[in-house]
Motif scaffolding. Structure first.
Motif, PDB file in Angstrom:
ATOM      1  N   ALA A 103       0.826  -1.210   0.000  1.00 36.53           N
ATOM      2  CA  ALA A 103       0.000   0.000   0.000  1.00 36.53           C
ATOM      3  C   ALA A 103       0.859   1.259   0.000  1.00 36.53           C
ATOM      4  N   ALA A 104       2.108   1.139   0.491  1.00 34.59           N
ATOM      5  CA  ALA A 104       2.961   2.322   0.643  1.00 34.59           C
ATOM      6  C   ALA A 104       3.958   2.485  -0.501  1.00 34.59           C
ATOM      7  N   GLN A 105       3.925   1.587  -1.500  1.00 32.59           N
ATOM      8  CA  GLN A 105       4.951   1.632  -2.558  1.00 32.59           C
ATOM      9  C   GLN A 105       4.578   2.618  -3.672  1.00 32.59           C
ATOM     10  N   ALA A 133      -4.356   4.788   1.241  1.00 37.10           N
ATOM     11  CA  ALA A 133      -3.916   3.825   0.218  1.00 37.10           C
ATOM     12  C   ALA A 133      -4.938   3.730  -0.894  1.00 37.10           C
ATOM     13  N   ASP A 134      -4.421   3.484  -2.098  1.00 36.41           N
ATOM     14  CA  ASP A 134      -5.298   3.322  -3.254  1.00 36.41           C
ATOM     15  C   ASP A 134      -5.291   1.836  -3.607  1.00 36.41           C
ATOM     16  N   SER A 193      -0.222   5.844  -4.100  1.00 39.35           N
ATOM     17  CA  SER A 193      -1.074   6.905  -3.551  1.00 39.35           C
ATOM     18  C   SER A 193      -0.219   8.145  -3.324  1.00 39.35           C
ATOM     19  N   SER A 194      -0.791   9.326  -3.642  1.00 40.44           N
ATOM     20  CA  SER A 194      -0.011  10.552  -3.426  1.00 40.44           C
ATOM     21  C   SER A 194      -0.260  11.096  -2.026  1.00 40.44           C
ATOM     22  N   ASN A 195      -1.120  10.404  -1.286  1.00 39.64           N
ATOM     23  CA  ASN A 195      -1.506  10.940   0.014  1.00 39.64           C
ATOM     24  C   ASN A 195      -1.520   9.842   1.072  1.00 39.64           C
TER      25      ASN A 195
END
Ligand code: S3P
Length: 426
Positions: free
Chosen positions: A104-106, A135-136, A152-154
């Motif tokens: 999710a953080a990549q 997460a997207d 995700s940019s956020n």
């Protein structure tokens, strides 16, 4: 194929079991995340751990195996690369749920898949908090695997109270929290296994019965040497067999004795089991020692709801102990059993019925009364390793022939089960 295990009259001797499954998964993951060379000694060489190894190799970790030791060259905080194909968690819920916190953080897209059983298991429980972190990710309409992760940019921290007693959900959020500067806080109203906290050296505060765990980027793993204690969940099958056979005594070496995992010993001892621990040591926050187990007369007891998360993987074999103990065996508050490698309540109830045992099926558990009918029977593992091993033990405690269909699934957590059993059989 139907497997029948040769009858025995007693067990004795010393067992050295493979490494703990939960710790092996985490040691491979954290080594792959750390930048540089780590070692995992006494890792569990089973299908579930192979799934974790394969996923992290695809993400760029280099993993070399020599005997029961892995050497892992990890990729570092920003070092994972986009996988060339889908990441396959196989049958392993721990692989799927924990790696989700990392994927999710990549900054690249990835797709996580699993086998037929894993593809039916609930993933909303990890998707919900990860989405709250920004997460997207996209699941199927049934909120199961495959999951598609898009950068995700956020992506940000979260303060999260666990709605379900699950170390996998807790760990997914904690691992995602390693990728943010701000603290992610997980509040846990139930006690679940705490290997992620121990191996990452996280801050844990206990307020009344609430555990509060804090994590941020400073807790990101660095290279280490992990020594994996032997698996208490695999030991449970041999413990119950020894207790129920006459004139039996075994020693099981270097078993994990973390309090969040020893519920099975607590319950069996309350039932009258003669089990003691010796040579207790501690390594990276994980205690382990030798267990001495002797034949015992068991009585059923009332099993408290608080201990259920702590014995969740051992309930299949605990029910075998309960069947041969005095009185009625009953387990409640264990609905989570329905979301394991099989619906374990149904798998157990169906097999006990085939054995002629009087069974009651509840939404959140089951009860057993009366003995096994005097007839040959074929049982079904439902492709679930813990169901297969529990009924293999039961088959050694009855006179009639009991066969087990699809026994091969024991390779998920202990491919050496039959060999280990033979080594103590008399
Ligand atoms: C595990 C957690 C438990 C357990 C599983 C391993 C882990 O699952 O049943 O075998 O290593 O974190 P849940 O988190 O779904 O309870």
């Amino acid at each position: 194929m139907i497997t029948r295990i040769e009858k025995i009259s007693s067990v004795s001797g010393t067992l050295v079991l493979p490494g703990d499954k939960s710790i092996s998964h985490r040691a491979v993951m954290f080594s792959s995340m750390a930048e540089g060379k780590s070692g995992v000694i006494n890792f569990l060489d089973s299908e579930d751990i192979a799934s974790t190894r394969n996923c992290f190799q695809q993400l760029g970790a280099e993993i070399k195996r020599e005997g029961d030791e892995l050497t892992i060259w990890g990729c570092g905080r920003n070092g994972f690369r986009k996988p060339q194909k889908n990441l396959d968690a196989g049958n392993s819920g721990t692989t799927a749920r924990l790696i989700s916190g990392i994927l999710a953080a990549q900054t690249f897209e990835s797709v996580l898949v699993g086998d037929e059983s894993l593809s039916k298991r609930p993933m909303k429980r990890i998707a919900d908090p990860l989405k709250k972190m920004g997460a997207d990710l996209k699941l199927t309409d049934e909120e199961t695997l495959p999951i598609i992760f898009t950068p995700s940019s956020n992506f940000h921290s979260l303060d999260y109270t666990l709605p379900v007693a699950s170390a996998q959900v807790k760990s997914a959020v904690l691992l995602a929290g390693l990728f943010n500067r701000d603290y992610t806080i997980v509040r846990e109203p139930f006690i679940t296994r705490d290997h992620t906290e121990n191996l990452l050296g996280l801050d844990v505060e206990v307020e009344n019965s609430l555990r509060i765990i804090r994590v941020n980027e400073n807790n990101y793993p660095t290279p280490k040497e992990y020594i994996v204690p032997s698996d208490i969940s695999s030991a449970a099958f041999f413990i119950v067999l020894t207790l129920l056979l006459k004139n039996s005594e075994i020693v099981i070496k270097d078993i994990l004795l973390n309090e969040t995992r020893t519920g099975i010993l607590t319950v069996l001892k309350l039932m009258g089991a003669d089990i003691s621990a010796d040579n207790v040591k501690n390594y990276i926050g994980e205690p382990f020692g030798d267990l001495i187990v002797k034949s015992s007369e068991l009585n059923n007891i009332s099993i408290s709801s608080e201990i259920v998360p702590n014995i969740i993987d051992e309930i299949p074999i605990l029910s075998v102990a309960g069947l041969f103990a005095e009185g009625k065996f009953e387990i409640r508050n264990a609905e989570e059993l329905r979301y394991k490698e099989s619906d374990r309540i149904n798998a157990l109830v169906e097999n006990y019925k085939r054995l002629g045992v009087k069974v009651e099926n509840f939404n959140d558990g089951f009860s057993l009364e009366g003995g096994v009918a005097n007839k040959s029977t074929v049982l079904d593992s439902f492709g679930d390793h813990r169901i297969a091993m529990a009924f293999a033990v039961l088959s050694l405690l009855t006179e009639k022939e009991i066969g087990i269909e699809n026994f091969d699934c024991v390779k998920i957590s202990n491919p050496t089960f039959v060999k280990q059993l033979k080594s103590i059989s008399r």
